[in-house]
Write a protein that holds these residues in place. Structure first.
Motif: not given
Length: 290
Positions: A165-169
């Protein structure tokens, strides 16, 4: 789906390899499929028009045009074969960035969107490029255009990967008037950066990534001797530092390195009269001890 009222279909035989761009009027969303029967169709691209997808010459593609309830009844679809996709078009082929300064460049006009790709900056677009950067130190990061594009694009920084899962920074929209994207990076952490075109019709994007050290600062001014620049940079006792110079922000040459023996170090730099612009940066290992 309750905002849609139906779909129309079209087929297209690709005349050659490259990137196909679909433009459409009166259409809310496009889905591109490969296959020879309705029950065996496999989606390869989806999004709002204009939509890009990679194609192979001699293969047939089927396009589903999802029509919105507000459509007046007129639908227009056109397809154009473009040049090849950028090398960092897909997440798995992200361009590797290194160091505290890096350049992000891409001809995003020819980029495509992958199935399952996140919606960058909450705007569903049809073309994106990827970069991967591992932070060498813990310090703030600033992303800003080297040259302004006349076409808007979004820039989004993620942690993680598609599997977990990609987590927005951080995220920002860049247009002809502004913008700057900033975030705090952690040493050793890998960040994924995506640029996505919003109706992008420019040639390429050109963005500079800069990481600065929080407790190291420059103080500079003209020297007493002709064509000499006096620099005084502040730091922390025992930290290892290196001062580098450049004329184009691409190639950097070390001019001095050492260890802070106090709260600051001073440096006089001779400036050639035929050089109009000089850039200086300092990289410091804050964890080092003398």
């Amino acid at each position: 789906l309750d905002t849609l009222r139906g779909s129309l279909w079209a087929s297209w035989l690709a005349p050659g390899d490259g990137v196909a761009m679909l433009r459409a009027e009166g259409v809310a969303r496009l889905v591109v499929y490969r296959g020879d029967r309705l029950e065996s169709l496999r989606p390869i691209a989806a999004g709002v028009p204009p939509l890009n997808f990679t194609c192979r010459g001699g293969e047939s593609y089927f396009v589903a045009m999802l029509v919105g309830r507000e459509t007046s009844g007129f639908v227009d679809l056109s397809v154009a074969l473009l040049a090849g996709v950028p090398p960092n078009d897909d997440f798995d082929n992200a361009e590797q960035l290194r160091g505290t300064h890096a350049i992000l460049k891409a001809r995003i006009f020819h980029a495509t969107r992958e199935l399952g790709e996140p919606v960058h900056a909450d705007i569903l677009c049809g073309r994106s490029c990827w970069w991967e950067w591992k932070a060498p130190i813990s310090a703030p990061v600033r992303l800003a255009p080297n040259t302004w594009s006349h076409s808007p694009f979004s820039l989004v920084v993620y942690r993680g990967d598609p599997g977990s899962g990609l987590r927005e920074v951080a995220a920002a929209m860049f247009d002809a008037g502004s913008s700057v994207l900033g975030f705090d990076a952690l040493e050793g952490e890998t960040y994924r950066i995506a640029a996505d075109g919003v109706g992008f019709f420019g040639d390429e994007i050109d963005v500079l990534l800069q990481q600065s050290v929080q407790d190291v600062r420059f103080r500079g001014g003209p020297g007493r001797l002709p064509f000499t620049l006096n620099l005084e940079f502040l730091g922390r006792f025992g930290s290892v530092y290196q001062v580098e110079e450049s004329g184009d922000l691409m190639t950097w040459t070390p001019v001095r390195h050492g260890v802070f023996s106090g709260d600051f170090e001073a440096l006089s730099v001779p400036i050639s009269p035929d050089v109009s612009t000089r850039f200086f940066r300092m990289v410091s290992d804050q964890s080092a001890t003398r």
